[in-house]
Design a protein around this motif. Structure first.
Motif, short mmCIF file in Angstrom:
data_model
loop_
_atom_site.label_atom_id
_atom_site.label_comp_id
_atom_site.label_asym_id
_atom_site.label_seq_id
_atom_site.Cartn_x
_atom_site.Cartn_y
_atom_site.Cartn_z
N CYS A 41 11.22 9.73 0.22
CA CYS A 41 10.98 8.29 0.11
C CYS A 41 11.13 7.75 1.52
O CYS A 41 12.25 7.52 1.99
N ILE A 42 10.01 7.57 2.20
CA ILE A 42 10.01 7.28 3.64
C ILE A 42 9.52 5.85 3.89
O ILE A 42 8.39 5.51 3.51
N PRO A 43 10.34 5.01 4.52
CA PRO A 43 9.85 3.68 4.91
C PRO A 43 8.92 3.79 6.12
O PRO A 43 9.18 4.57 7.04
N VAL A 44 7.84 3.02 6.10
CA VAL A 44 6.84 3.05 7.16
C VAL A 44 6.68 1.64 7.71
O VAL A 44 6.01 0.80 7.11
N PRO A 45 7.33 1.31 8.83
CA PRO A 45 7.16 -0.03 9.42
C PRO A 45 5.73 -0.25 9.89
O PRO A 45 5.01 0.71 10.22
#
Length: 417
Positions: free
Chosen positions: A84-88
């Motif tokens: 579960c990777i946040p991508v700015p």
């Protein structure tokens, strides 16, 4: 049949109608239900549905959201397909712009789709409160050999002006989209309801990539799925509506009505919190077969102290989260988040109180939403004189008082020099 599913959550919304709760945070990061954030619901739906490969696209005021994802949604890393990777927002467009629309958000991160090479991509919003077995929608998509599937929820026809309405044939083919139109076509066989788009989509990957490239080349496009891309496909391509009311999740009765709320306004947010207090809430947070996951904090249990006349720590028809202390105060019909203190003689009624608020002695509060870290002084009165409240706080048209909070301190280490 084994199928690779990539989940993408659009979590960059400003949430301007939730101000002042969104003054310091994006809408998906707004606390909800005592211990959760709004984004926890869509992420829990993915995980509970067996979809473990998820990117979360962030944009506006993302620090609170990024911290929450870091503390509560990082997998162990043993299986590289589970993340579960946040991508700015990285401004990968030629003009180096912020996301111009939902389609542009995916286009600016198209490399994530190309690198993972899934069979289908599930693109969901991060700012609604609901539970959904997403794999049921994916199976529906695959069974119909669809190019695009749009989640649709039946709503009374009188609310058609509030939604993007989907016109379908009897077999679910989408024939048209009608944006906030009071005269939008009703559901097949039901003259009293319309299909409202939930803003959740399943795309076959090849179709998605083609549509994104075509839309990016259109200078006059808003680069939005709901406004530009999907209306062009209606009646021409294999695009279907998935009826959300047919969705079933583990641990719920077969006749349970699926719950979905757009908490885009203070009133809707308040009412959705209040829904949780009922004896048999439509949104059941106590279903262990479909848990709503969130960050785990080392909070102590809630505590209720004193049993004297006019000084009794008690809560009636309320939700009280970990770390709360009701020290001789009374709470009624309210939702208390983590670490709230209610001191002797205080009365809290019909309120949503977020983390670490302190309600002073003998104060009276009703029909109010308190953001995190609010300090209510002794003998204060809120919610009883709205004209006076407007001088110091935000008051909605329906008379809800919203008290802005303070930033949570960040502890850092110190060195001996």
């Amino acid at each position: 049949m084994r199928i690779r599913v990539l989940g993408i959550v659009l979590a960059g919304g400003k949430g301007t109608r939730l101000y002042p709760l969104t003054r310091e945070r994006a809408k998906p990061a707004v606390p909800f239900g005592g211990k959760y954030r709004i984004i926890d619901f869509v992420l829990s739906n993915f995980i509970n549905s067996g979809i473990y490969s998820i990117y979360v696209l962030t944009q506006f005021r993302s620090q609170s959201l990024l911290q929450h994802l870091s503390e509560g949604w990082q997998f162990g890393g043993l299986l590289k397909s589970q993340f579960c990777i946040p991508v700015p927002a990285q401004m990968r467009s030629p003009g180096e712009t912020w996301y111009q629309g939902t389609a542009d958000a995916i286009y600016q991160n198209i490399n994530l789709v190309e690198q993972s090479d899934p069979h289908v991509v599930a693109i969901f919003g991060g700012d609604h409160i609901y539970r959904m077995n997403i794999m049921s929608m994916v199976e529906y998509h695959v069974q119909r050999s669809a190019e695009v599937t749009v989640a649709a929820i039946p709503v009374p026809k009188k609310h058609a002006v509030e939604f993007g309405v989907i016109e379908t044939s009897d077999d679910g083919h989408i024939l048209g989209f009608h944006e906030k139109n009071a005269n939008a076509p009703t559901m097949p066989g039901d003259t009293e309801r319309v299909y409202a788009s939930m803003g959740n989509y399943v795309f076959s990957t090849r179709t998605l990539l083609r549509l994104l490239h075509d839309d990016a080349a259109e200078p006059d496009s808003n680069h939005d799925f709901g406004r530009d891309i999907l209306p062009k496909l209606a009646g021409k391509s294999e695009i279907y509506a998935y009826d959300y009311q047919t969705n079933r999740i583990a641990g719920e009765p077969p006749d349970a009505v699926p719950y979905w709320r757009d908490v885009g306004t203070i009133e809707a947010y308040y009412e959705a919190n209040m829904d949780l207090r009922s004896v048999a809430p439509a949104l059941n947070l106590y279903n262990r077969e479909w848990p709503v996951r969130t960050t785990s904090y080392p909070d102590p249990p809630a505590k209720f102290t004193f049993d004297d006349a006019n000084r009794r720590g008690q809560a009636i028809d309320s939700i009280v989260s970990g770390g709360c202390i009701l020290s001789g105060g009374t709470v009624r019909n309210s939702v208390l988040s983590r670490g709230v203190r209610v001191h002797s003689g205080a009365h809290v009624e019909d309120c949503v109180i977020l983390d670490n608020c302190d309600i002073g002695r003998r104060s009276k509060i009703r029909r109010a939403v308190l953001d995190k870290n609010v300090r209510i002084p002794e003998d204060a009165v809120i919610g009883y004189d709205l004209e006076r409240d407007r001088v110091h706080h935000h008051v909605t048209e329906s008379g809800l008082v919203v008290v802005g909070g303070q930033r949570t301190p960040v502890l850092i280490g110190d060195l001996v020099v």
